[in-house]
Design a protein around this motif. Structure first.
Motif, mmCIF file in Angstrom:
data_model
loop_
_atom_site.group_PDB
_atom_site.id
_atom_site.type_symbol
_atom_site.label_atom_id
_atom_site.label_comp_id
_atom_site.label_asym_id
_atom_site.label_seq_id
_atom_site.Cartn_x
_atom_site.Cartn_y
_atom_site.Cartn_z
ATOM 1 N N VAL A 205 -13.354 15.655 -31.737
ATOM 2 C CA VAL A 205 -12.761 14.723 -30.718
ATOM 3 C C VAL A 205 -13.743 13.422 -30.664
ATOM 4 C CG1 VAL A 205 -11.664 14.392 -28.547
ATOM 5 C CG2 VAL A 205 -11.424 16.497 -29.909
ATOM 6 N N GLY A 206 -13.371 12.293 -30.722
ATOM 7 C CA GLY A 206 -14.193 11.295 -30.362
ATOM 8 C C GLY A 206 -14.522 11.197 -28.726
ATOM 9 N N GLU A 207 -15.729 10.695 -28.448
ATOM 10 C CA GLU A 207 -15.894 10.655 -26.883
ATOM 11 C C GLU A 207 -15.075 9.728 -26.002
ATOM 12 O OE1 GLU A 207 -19.948 10.304 -26.512
ATOM 13 O OE2 GLU A 207 -20.218 8.176 -27.260
ATOM 14 N N ASP A 208 -14.502 8.674 -26.804
ATOM 15 C CA ASP A 208 -13.939 7.751 -26.281
ATOM 16 C C ASP A 208 -12.336 7.815 -25.916
ATOM 17 O OD1 ASP A 208 -13.494 7.461 -28.913
ATOM 18 O OD2 ASP A 208 -13.411 5.297 -28.958
ATOM 19 N N VAL A 209 -11.962 9.184 -26.409
ATOM 20 C CA VAL A 209 -10.480 9.447 -26.427
ATOM 21 C C VAL A 209 -9.992 9.704 -24.943
ATOM 22 C CG1 VAL A 209 -8.895 11.335 -27.065
ATOM 23 C CG2 VAL A 209 -10.487 10.523 -28.711
ATOM 24 N N GLY A 210 -10.721 10.243 -24.191
ATOM 25 C CA GLY A 210 -10.498 10.462 -22.731
ATOM 26 C C GLY A 210 -9.433 11.401 -22.431
ATOM 27 N N ALA A 211 -8.578 11.212 -21.461
ATOM 28 C CA ALA A 211 -7.562 12.123 -21.184
ATOM 29 C C ALA A 211 -6.423 12.187 -22.209
ATOM 30 C CB ALA A 211 -6.987 11.920 -19.764
ATOM 31 N N THR B 75 -0.636 11.770 -39.661
ATOM 32 C CA THR B 75 -1.213 11.152 -38.473
ATOM 33 C C THR B 75 -0.218 11.481 -37.317
ATOM 34 O OG1 THR B 75 0.116 8.814 -38.971
ATOM 35 C CG2 THR B 75 -2.017 9.095 -39.801
ATOM 36 N N LEU B 76 -0.750 11.272 -36.105
ATOM 37 C CA LEU B 76 -0.116 11.343 -34.788
ATOM 38 C C LEU B 76 -0.568 10.031 -34.121
ATOM 39 C CD1 LEU B 76 1.786 12.603 -32.625
ATOM 40 C CD2 LEU B 76 -0.096 13.895 -31.914
ATOM 41 N N GLY B 77 0.521 9.252 -33.813
ATOM 42 C CA GLY B 77 0.019 7.814 -33.251
ATOM 43 C C GLY B 77 0.801 6.961 -33.727
ATOM 44 N N PRO B 78 0.728 5.858 -33.199
ATOM 45 C CA PRO B 78 -0.431 5.187 -32.340
ATOM 46 C C PRO B 78 0.050 5.765 -30.835
ATOM 47 C CG PRO B 78 0.869 3.275 -32.816
ATOM 48 C CD PRO B 78 1.583 4.225 -33.481
ATOM 49 N N ALA B 79 -1.120 5.197 -30.010
ATOM 50 C CA ALA B 79 -0.952 5.655 -28.570
ATOM 51 C C ALA B 79 -0.608 7.152 -28.285
ATOM 52 C CB ALA B 79 -0.159 4.916 -27.811
ATOM 53 N N ALA C 158 -9.386 10.352 -32.828
ATOM 54 C CA ALA C 158 -10.202 9.219 -32.320
ATOM 55 C C ALA C 158 -9.252 8.149 -31.703
ATOM 56 C CB ALA C 158 -10.751 8.575 -33.568
ATOM 57 N N ARG C 159 -9.965 7.226 -30.974
ATOM 58 C CA ARG C 159 -9.097 6.079 -30.503
ATOM 59 C C ARG C 159 -9.141 5.030 -31.318
ATOM 60 N NH1 ARG C 159 -7.166 4.005 -25.986
ATOM 61 N NH2 ARG C 159 -7.534 1.798 -25.690
ATOM 62 N N GLU C 160 -9.975 4.115 -31.672
ATOM 63 C CA GLU C 160 -10.107 3.061 -32.475
ATOM 64 C C GLU C 160 -11.382 3.340 -33.735
ATOM 65 O OE1 GLU C 160 -9.570 -0.702 -31.038
ATOM 66 O OE2 GLU C 160 -9.273 0.214 -29.273
ATOM 67 N N PRO C 161 -10.966 4.170 -34.800
ATOM 68 C CA PRO C 161 -12.117 4.324 -35.644
ATOM 69 C C PRO C 161 -12.856 3.147 -36.228
ATOM 70 C CG PRO C 161 -9.914 5.296 -36.327
ATOM 71 C CD PRO C 161 -9.854 4.572 -35.288
ATOM 72 N N SER C 162 -14.193 3.593 -36.216
ATOM 73 C CA SER C 162 -15.076 2.023 -36.670
ATOM 74 C C SER C 162 -15.052 2.303 -38.367
ATOM 75 C CB SER C 162 -16.556 2.614 -36.329
ATOM 76 O OG SER C 162 -16.713 3.693 -36.895
ATOM 77 N N ALA D 115 -6.436 17.115 -42.261
ATOM 78 C CA ALA D 115 -5.221 17.545 -42.430
ATOM 79 C C ALA D 115 -4.306 16.627 -41.493
ATOM 80 C CB ALA D 115 -4.957 18.897 -42.347
ATOM 81 N N LEU D 116 -4.968 16.437 -40.192
ATOM 82 C CA LEU D 116 -4.311 15.677 -39.335
ATOM 83 C C LEU D 116 -5.222 14.735 -38.532
ATOM 84 C CD1 LEU D 116 -1.745 15.103 -37.256
ATOM 85 C CD2 LEU D 116 -2.744 16.930 -36.074
ATOM 86 N N LEU D 117 -4.966 13.481 -38.313
ATOM 87 C CA LEU D 117 -5.461 12.492 -37.910
ATOM 88 C C LEU D 117 -4.797 11.950 -36.634
ATOM 89 C CD1 LEU D 117 -7.952 10.211 -37.729
ATOM 90 C CD2 LEU D 117 -6.653 8.822 -39.242
ATOM 91 N N VAL D 118 -5.167 12.130 -35.179
ATOM 92 C CA VAL D 118 -4.588 11.681 -34.118
ATOM 93 C C VAL D 118 -5.205 10.484 -33.807
ATOM 94 C CG1 VAL D 118 -4.117 12.363 -31.955
ATOM 95 C CG2 VAL D 118 -4.393 14.233 -33.648
ATOM 96 N N ILE D 119 -4.628 9.527 -33.422
ATOM 97 C CA ILE D 119 -5.013 7.846 -33.035
ATOM 98 C C ILE D 119 -4.474 7.679 -31.737
ATOM 99 C CG2 ILE D 119 -4.981 5.736 -33.489
ATOM 100 C CD1 ILE D 119 -6.601 7.031 -35.382
ATOM 101 N N THR D 120 -5.245 7.603 -30.631
ATOM 102 C CA THR D 120 -4.856 7.663 -29.318
ATOM 103 C C THR D 120 -4.967 6.008 -28.943
ATOM 104 O OG1 THR D 120 -7.095 7.633 -28.521
ATOM 105 C CG2 THR D 120 -5.909 9.676 -28.497
ATOM 106 N N GLY D 121 -5.361 5.230 -29.770
ATOM 107 C CA GLY D 121 -5.467 3.747 -29.650
ATOM 108 C C GLY D 121 -4.158 3.022 -29.862
ATOM 109 N N PRO D 122 -4.113 1.818 -29.728
ATOM 110 C CA PRO D 122 -2.810 1.072 -29.992
ATOM 111 C C PRO D 122 -2.337 0.618 -31.417
ATOM 112 C CG PRO D 122 -4.408 -0.399 -29.614
ATOM 113 C CD PRO D 122 -5.384 0.980 -29.312
ATOM 114 N N GLU D 123 -3.324 1.113 -32.267
ATOM 115 C CA GLU D 123 -2.959 0.718 -33.726
ATOM 116 C C GLU D 123 -3.357 1.887 -34.734
ATOM 117 O OE1 GLU D 123 -4.356 -3.005 -35.121
ATOM 118 O OE2 GLU D 123 -3.396 -4.167 -33.476
ATOM 119 N N LEU D 124 -2.500 2.253 -35.734
ATOM 120 C CA LEU D 124 -2.914 2.995 -36.711
ATOM 121 C C LEU D 124 -3.599 2.467 -37.964
ATOM 122 C CD1 LEU D 124 0.648 5.113 -37.296
ATOM 123 C CD2 LEU D 124 -1.581 5.897 -36.293
ATOM 124 N N PRO D 125 -4.614 3.111 -38.268
ATOM 125 C CA PRO D 125 -5.301 2.517 -39.543
ATOM 126 C C PRO D 125 -4.569 2.480 -40.578
ATOM 127 C CG PRO D 125 -6.769 3.981 -38.479
ATOM 128 C CD PRO D 125 -5.218 4.225 -37.964
#
Length: 560
Positions: free
Chosen positions: A25-31, A93-97, A59-63, A76-86
């Motif tokens: 889990v990326g540290e910027d993911v938060g709640a 994937t699970l996302g965006p937001a 991750a929120r917004e992967p670098s 196997a699974l990428l969870v994106i909590t940010g506003p856009e999917l890479p």
């Protein structure tokens, strides 16, 4: 292992890793992520993925550095909590937001977005139901998780937008039964006249999710009440209000209920809506009269559906006549891609489906002779693969009661086709018995994008919705399907045939689909569309008669 099976296996391995606390889990993911996992900074996360790989990455917004690592070692699974999917990633994937929470309860909650998920969680927690897993936005691959042993015993509730629905939801819903209340959102009317149209799989999934309850009002309070409700046996449901001797609180609740029935008379007049259902546990914020009223309608439909399933438990599958079946196979092999009405009915008759008694005439005298053999009154129709709107062209004549009228009608049809559709090839004129009045049904079968086949049906009375069910059907599913088709018909007459006749038709239609579907190596995927419009339910031993029919098969080089 096929590509689909590999994808499903990978998705389930992600679930196991997630529940075991192995997510990175990326540290910027938060709640947005709540659950066990290892929290890492951006650089450390990219390094871990690149060097060791991971089953689940949040991750929120992967670098750019993390994106390169994800492409090299896809989880196997990428969870994106940010506003856009890479873009350019091969992972599920699970996302965006996205929001994802792992807890210790026995409920899976799914929502279309964060706001809806929060409302659902609040309603279920107020009703005393703790989630095991809650997530948004609703992913299309979720049925693979819901069918996994790790979530066995969990109930499922929530809302899923149409874009995430497909035939896989229908397969899961059939096994989940009353343990799920998942509401489909934004499902459009299915294009049953267009095989493999995207709307078909979405509608089949939506209608499977609603197979016991019918459409459910999309309110978190309604879902919480319905999932927690207990069905009652016959005779123990709600009774009329009795004010005398009630407590003040009970009398107030009864008054609210009476007013709700007055405000919504179409719903309130349904049998069983006289008083609150004893199986509804009204507590917490879900005790609003509106939520309880709407939940009760769905609960009553569920009880009736469960009674139909019990009644159909001993029903046998239909038997087929070998000689008629062989004739159907011969016609389908020799016919073109679009069968004529007469050819289509020969195929249907091979599976025991009731069709009009009929014959194709090539002369006026021949038509009159056939009419005398069939019995008056009769209908005459032009037989041509080039004609679709026959009545508009004057190529159909009804209510013919004498041989002389049949001869005149034959001449009229030939003249109208020659004048109004001069390029059409006329193969003769169909002489068919005319059926008495009755409720008319449009039903059939249509190929889906997934390669599966769905049956469909709609009552042609008022503005009824088309209902779809995945093949195969068993007798219980056929009864539920028949009930859904006629459920919205107003003022059905006592003399109308019951559900058993319609369910029998649907079972035979399903037998046709399965026989010419994946049942044999030389006919896999042969049928694209079977269209019976209309089928008229009628009194007597036949129960129904197919008035018109059309079968479309794949081109022979493609389908055989």
């Amino acid at each position: 292992m096929t590509a689909v099976e590999r994808a499903a296996s990978s998705t389930r391995s992600a679930l196991r890793a997630l529940l075991a606390g192995e997510a990175l889990v990326g540290e910027d993911v938060g709640a947005a992520f709540a659950g066990p996992g290892e929290v890492l900074g951006e650089a450390a996360l990219a390094r871990r993925v690149r060097e060791q790989g991971a089953a689940v990455v949040v991750a929120r917004e992967p670098s750019p550095t993390l994106l390169r690592a994800l492409r090299e070692r896809p989880p196997a699974l990428l969870v994106i909590t940010g506003p856009e999917l890479p873009v350019g990633l091969s992972s599920r994937t699970l996302g965006p937001a996205a929001e994802l929470a792992i807890e210790g309860g026995e409920l899976v909650i799914v929502g279309p977005d964060a706001a809806a998920l929060a409302g659902l969680r609040a309603a279920f927690e107020a009703a005393g139901m703790r989630p095991r897993l809650s997530l948004c936005p609703a992913p299309g691959w979720l049925p693979e998780w819901l069918a996994a042993p790790e979530l066995a015993g969990c109930r499922t509730a929530g809302m899923v937008p149409a874009a995430s629905l497909h035939a896989g939801w229908a397969r899961w819903a059939r096994t989940a039964g009353a343990r799920q209340v998942v509401v489909p959102l934004g499902v459009e009317a299915p294009r049953v006249d267009q095989p493999r149209h995207p709307s078909l799989g979405q509608a089949a999934a939506a209608h499977a999710l609603e197979r016991l309850t019918g459409p459910v009002f999309p309110s978190p309070g309604v879902l919480a009440l319905l999932l927690d409700a207990e069905s009652m046996s016959h005779g123990t449901g709600p009774k009329e209000h009795v004010v005398e001797g009630m407590s003040e609180e009970a009398a107030s609740a009864a008054a609210l209920w009476r007013q709700a029935r007055r405000a919504l008379p179409l719903q309130g007049d349904d049998h069983g809506m006289e008083a609150p259902h004893p199986g509804l546990r009204r507590r917490g914020p879900a005790n609003a009269t509106t939520d309880a009223f709407l939940a009760q309608r769905a609960l009553l439909r569920r009880e009736r559906a469960e009674a139909l399933v019990r009644a159909a438990a001993d029903e046998a599958a239909p038997t087929l006549e070998p000689a008629a079946l062989a004739r159907a196979e011969e016609v389908l092999r020799s016919a073109g891609q679009a069968l004529s009405e007469h050819e289509s009915k020969v195929v249907l008759r091979g599976f025991g489906i009731e069709v009009t008694r009929q014959a194709v005439a090539s002369s006026a005298s021949g038509a009159a002779q056939f009419a005398e053999q069939i019995g008056f009154p009769v209908v005459l129709k032009a037989v041509s693969p080039d004609l679709r709107r026959k009545q508009e062209l004057g190529a159909v004549v009804l209510d013919l009661t004498t041989s002389a009228a049949v001869r005149r009608a034959y001449a009229t049809i030939v003249s109208n086709v020659e004048e109004r559709a001069p390029t059409a090839h006329l193969d003769g004129v169909l002489v068919a018995e005319q059926i008495g009045e009755g409720l008319e049904i449009h039903c059939g079968a249509v190929a889906l994008q997934s390669g599966e086949t769905a049956l469909f049906g709609r009552a042609l009375a008022g503005h009824q919705e088309v209902v779809l069910r995945l093949s195969p059907l068993d007798p219980a599913e056929a009864m539920l399907f028949a009930q859904a088709i006629v459920a919205g018909v107003p003022l059905r007459r006592k003399e109308d045939p019951g559900l058993r006749e319609l369910a029998g038709l649907l079972l035979r239609l399903d037998a046709l689909v399965r026989h010419f579907g994946a049942a044999s190596a030389d006919s896999e995927g042969r049928l694209e569309l079977v269209d019976l419009s209309p089928v008229r339910l009628c009194a007597g031993p036949r129960g129904y008669v197919t008035l018109d029919a059309r079968i479309v098969q794949r081109a022979h080089l493609e389908g055989l």
